[in-house]
Enzyme design. Sequence first.
Site, PDB file in Angstrom:
ATOM      1  N   CYS A   1     -41.171  73.779  52.350  1.00  0.00           N
ATOM      2  CA  CYS A   1     -42.299  73.784  53.398  1.00  0.00           C
ATOM      3  C   CYS A   1     -43.486  74.364  52.632  1.00  0.00           C
ATOM      4  O   CYS A   1     -43.658  75.533  52.893  1.00  0.00           O
ATOM      5  CB  CYS A   1     -41.941  74.650  54.718  1.00  0.00           C
ATOM      6  SG  CYS A   1     -40.649  73.630  55.240  1.00  0.00           S
ATOM      7  N   ASP A   2     -44.085  73.735  51.615  1.00  0.00           N
ATOM      8  CA  ASP A   2     -45.325  73.856  51.179  1.00  0.00           C
ATOM      9  C   ASP A   2     -46.382  73.227  51.920  1.00  0.00           C
ATOM     10  O   ASP A   2     -46.597  71.943  51.899  1.00  0.00           O
ATOM     11  CB  ASP A   2     -45.341  73.395  49.622  1.00  0.00           C
ATOM     12  CG  ASP A   2     -46.640  73.742  48.630  1.00  0.00           C
ATOM     13  OD1 ASP A   2     -47.577  74.195  49.398  1.00  0.00           O
ATOM     14  OD2 ASP A   2     -46.566  73.467  47.561  1.00  0.00           O
TER      15      ASP A   2
END
Length: 434
Positions: free
Chosen positions: A378-379
């Site tokens: 989850c960037d």
Amino acid sequence: MPKKVELISSSLVRGTATAASVSRLELNPWDLRFLPISPIQRGLIFHSPHFQSQQNLIQRLQTSLSRALDFFPPLAGRLAATPHDGDTASFHVDCDNAGAEFTHAVAAAVSISDIIEPTYLPEIVSSLIPINTGVTNYQGISKPLLAVQVTELADGVFIGCAANHAVVDGASFWHFLNSWSEISRGSESISKSPIFDRRNAAAGVDENRLIHIPTLEKNLKAPIPLLQQKLFHFSKETLGQLKAKANSEAGTDKISTLQALMAHLWRSTVRSQTTNNDPTTPVMTIVIGARARMSSFPDGYFGNAICSATLAIGEDELLQEGLGAAALRINEVISEKTDEAIARDAEKKAQLGRMGVGMGGGPPLLVGGSHRFDMYGCDFGWGKPIVVRSGNARKTEGLVVVSPAAEADGIDLEVYFKKKTLRPMEEFLTMLHQ
């Protein structure tokens, strides 16, 4: 002086599409089990992003969330109940784009180290993830099905998310978060589209049909007293030792890393709880993902697709026969969850329409979560999370939440027990020779 979280703003974020890809989503037997309990809560901690202003950060996250909801319209909707004869009702998601809740907050005196260094979950975390203890999934009739809180820390950002568990399971939850982060990074589309069609979701069980269940107002779970949440980390090397030991003792090579760890945890828990000479029969329930086990479940299936495996072993047998014997029993009971067995379980739930068989109050040890969820993918455009933490809702004594560690191939366990159990458990869990 206690550290405070200051609320800056709160609003509803809606999808941008003029027409949703799905307008109505029936809750099926897999989903209905979770109406009486609390939502899924997770928080991701990041280093401070380099934006010209924090407002640019908030605007970017709001805009990308709005676009992500176009791909996941149920999360912008609300639950709806249709009454039927005999004090029963059927439930569905009305994908009316009522909106997801988005809150911007500041905790200027809270640093990343305040959250990640304690081995017990600090109280401040419950103020950083929306939807606190006492809210049930049933309340999604009037409350948002997705809530997000972005909190500016002294040296980082905490993105807390809560999602209605009657609408998503862990796999769907992280599917959405990874998709949202993709869009936040600048993508015009997402790499894996959600699939809402449920007609083939349970090997012959029509999951689109209406399921009538007793009305819930008198059957909601009472709030669960807060317990101590302790974090245990297992490195790749430690896990390798456990797996090798379990397989060697059992004379096999089929015991997985997680099965060996669950056996080690179970035996450590029983050792720490043993206070007298009266024999007991400890029980463990493991929540299992059904997507990989059922050919009729597509990978992108959006909703709940989990079953459970329960086993009981006498205390003397569990402790005296060693790690390998316990791990082999776990392997065997999980192996019994075939495509056909899971489908039969789903059909039984459809026929009975019973509540209270979910995960709110069950057996002494209940293992959920997964080390296979892509939490650290989850960037949002400024780097991957440092760590992931859970909220304090949906917690009952004996609950264990499995997560991937920040380091490759490691596993983190969040365990919920009274202190008198946790203290000796820590000693046993760190002993690999037992």
